[in-house]
Scaffold this motif. Structure first.
Motif, short mmCIF file in Angstrom:
data_model
loop_
_atom_site.label_atom_id
_atom_site.label_comp_id
_atom_site.label_asym_id
_atom_site.label_seq_id
_atom_site.Cartn_x
_atom_site.Cartn_y
_atom_site.Cartn_z
N GLU A 262 29.22 5.29 -52.84
CA GLU A 262 28.82 6.06 -51.74
C GLU A 262 29.31 7.44 -51.91
OE1 GLU A 262 32.16 3.71 -49.78
OE2 GLU A 262 30.66 3.29 -51.09
N ILE A 265 27.57 11.14 -56.68
CA ILE A 265 26.49 12.03 -56.46
C ILE A 265 26.00 12.51 -57.52
CG2 ILE A 265 25.52 13.80 -55.11
CD1 ILE A 265 27.22 13.17 -52.89
N LYS A 287 24.06 8.21 -54.96
CA LYS A 287 23.21 9.19 -54.37
C LYS A 287 22.64 10.22 -55.50
CE LYS A 287 25.02 8.84 -49.63
NZ LYS A 287 26.14 7.90 -50.05
N GLU A 400 19.29 8.10 -51.96
CA GLU A 400 20.26 7.04 -52.11
C GLU A 400 19.46 5.62 -52.56
OE1 GLU A 400 23.32 4.60 -48.95
OE2 GLU A 400 22.92 6.71 -48.47
#
Length: 446
Positions: A262, A265, A287, A400
């Motif tokens: 999480e 990115i 993500k 995501e």
């Protein structure tokens, strides 16, 4: 009839009617007689890479691009009654081969699509001389946003500094970045280094520590050294500017080292379904910022199936067509088609040239209404371009991985362009000075 004003009005009216008649005739003849009735075709070559270390990401993008234009050719007879020839010239993502492809195709081309920041930088000065617009959607040299300086280059609908701005904005929404550490895992290539000026600027302003970690072309699949450094640094976040095999390599290493997904990115070129599908559920939470999104229910997908897939004209497959990159290819060709249509309407001819297309690309207006008219519902945010704004700064969504596919994890995000407008102007000016004499368009406003 001797009144000079009346004479001017009549002359203007006659010229306008000639333009309209010319365009209307091209459309009508194309519909009735086919391509033989209009002069040849619009040649829009694509410097593709279906081979080499980045083929896995290049193929779905090229398939989406080709399928959209083939759909327009089959459904509408092209654009304005004239068909599009989107012939591919294979580069393997090699800068040298890319320049060779540019030279090979430029004589007839109304546009060049380099498909690499390295190739873009090499052909950028050439296009000023050859007067051919560069269409580099979402890639290339970030200061190309300045249309006054880069008259022939377009990185619509969003640039790398837009991406960095949106990523930092998203992270700031998760908590204050002051005192945090961000590892910047990037391809050791012009593309991977593009966001560094803005990230370094924002690190000083926002108080976070930036740790650049380059990945060489020969290290993409084996990043053990880079992830050993990440384990030692213990960053709060990893931001990735990866491409091709580098993405899958990084995501696999992140899972192995149990880095919290999480907090991982990627830029939009690091948001390819196939790269994350390798780890499946273990990649949940990863993500990627994106200016495009796949919508299988969008009308354009039904038209592509009817006119291209069912006709045996597509190189894609059902799984690929549901992914982010295939749909992004569709959007890229839709942007090109909008530029062509705008130029045709302005100049009153279906068979536009490269200079006229430049005008068209400077006058794209992708409103919500226009996006719906094109059947692209939910697939791209609204944006517009101008003489001085060659990027459009559309913004995008944070996507995501939910274990099997990418889903939207945010509302529409917009970059804070005012935060780096001065940086764009400075870097554009430095480029022009370093490549003097460099022509600029001082007639641009704004």
């Amino acid at each position: 009839m001797n009144d000079p004003k009346t004479g001017d009005i009549l002359i203007h009216w006659e010229e306008t009617m000639k333009k309209l008649l010319k365009l209307t005739s091209a459309v009508a003849l194309g519909a009735v007689l086919g391509t033989a009735a209009v002069a040849q075709e619009l040649y829009a070559p694509n410097l593709a890479y279906r081979t080499g270390p980045f083929a896995a990401t290049g193929i779905p993008l090229m398939n989406g691009q080709a399928d959209y234009l083939n759909m327009l050719n089959a459904r509408d007879g092209g654009i304005g009654g004239i068909k599009i020839n989107s012939e591919e010239c294979e580069t393997g993502y090699s800068t040298e081969k890319g320049v060779e492809c540019y030279e090979k195709t430029k004589a007839k081309a109304i546009v060049t699509q380099p498909w690499s920041t390295g190739i873009t930088l090499q052909v950028l000065p050439k296009t000023n001389v050859d007067e051919i617009p560069i269409l580099a959607p979402g890639y290339g040299f970030s200061p190309m946003a300045d249309g006054k300086v880069f008259q022939w280059a377009f990185n619509t609908p969003s640039g790398y500094w837009d991406a960095a701005s949106m990523i930092l904005q998203y992270l700031q929404g998760q908590g204050d970045l002051n005192g945090k550490k961000i590892a910047f895992l990037h391809l050791d290539h012009p593309y991977g280094k593009e966001p560094l000026p803005l990230l370094e600027k924002k690190a000083g302003e926002m108080g976070f520590e930036l740790v650049p970690i380059p990945v060489g072309l020969k290290e993409m699949q084996n990043q053990s050294a880079q992830w050993l450094q990440i384990r030692r640094e213990r960053p709060d976040y990893v931001v990735m500017w990866g491409w091709g095999a580098m993405n899958a390599g990084a995501i696999t290493e992140a899972v192995k080292t149990k880095f919290p997904m999480e907090n991982f990115i990627g830029v939009w070129w690091s948001g390819h379904d196939a790269d994350v599908r390798i780890v499946g559920e273990a990649g949940k939470g990863y993500k990627s910022i994106s200016w495009s999104f796949p919508n299988p229910d969008a009308p354009v997908m039904a038209d592509i199936k009817k006119h291209v897939v069912d006709a045996g004209l597509s190189q894609s497959n059902e799984e690929e067509m549901s992914g982010v990159f295939y749909s992004r290819g569709i959007i890229i060709s839709a942007i090109l088609a909008e530029g062509i249509a705008a130029a045709q309407a302005e100049f009153g001819t279906a068979e536009i040239n490269a200079s006229q297309l430049r005008w068209g690309l400077e006058n794209i207006n992708m409103t919500e209404e226009r996006i719906a008219e094109l059947g692209l519902d939910g697939m791209v945010p609204p944006f517009s371009t101008s003489c001085s704004n060659h990027t459009g700064h559309s913004g995008g969504w944070m996507l995501e991985w939910d274990g099997s596919k990418f889903v939207k994890a945010s509302d529409h995000l917009m970059p804070d362009t005012s935060d780096y407008a001065e940086l764009i102007a400075t870097k554009a000016g430095e480029y022009a000075d370093a490549n003097a004499p460099w022509p600029t368009n001082d007639a641009c406003e704004g």
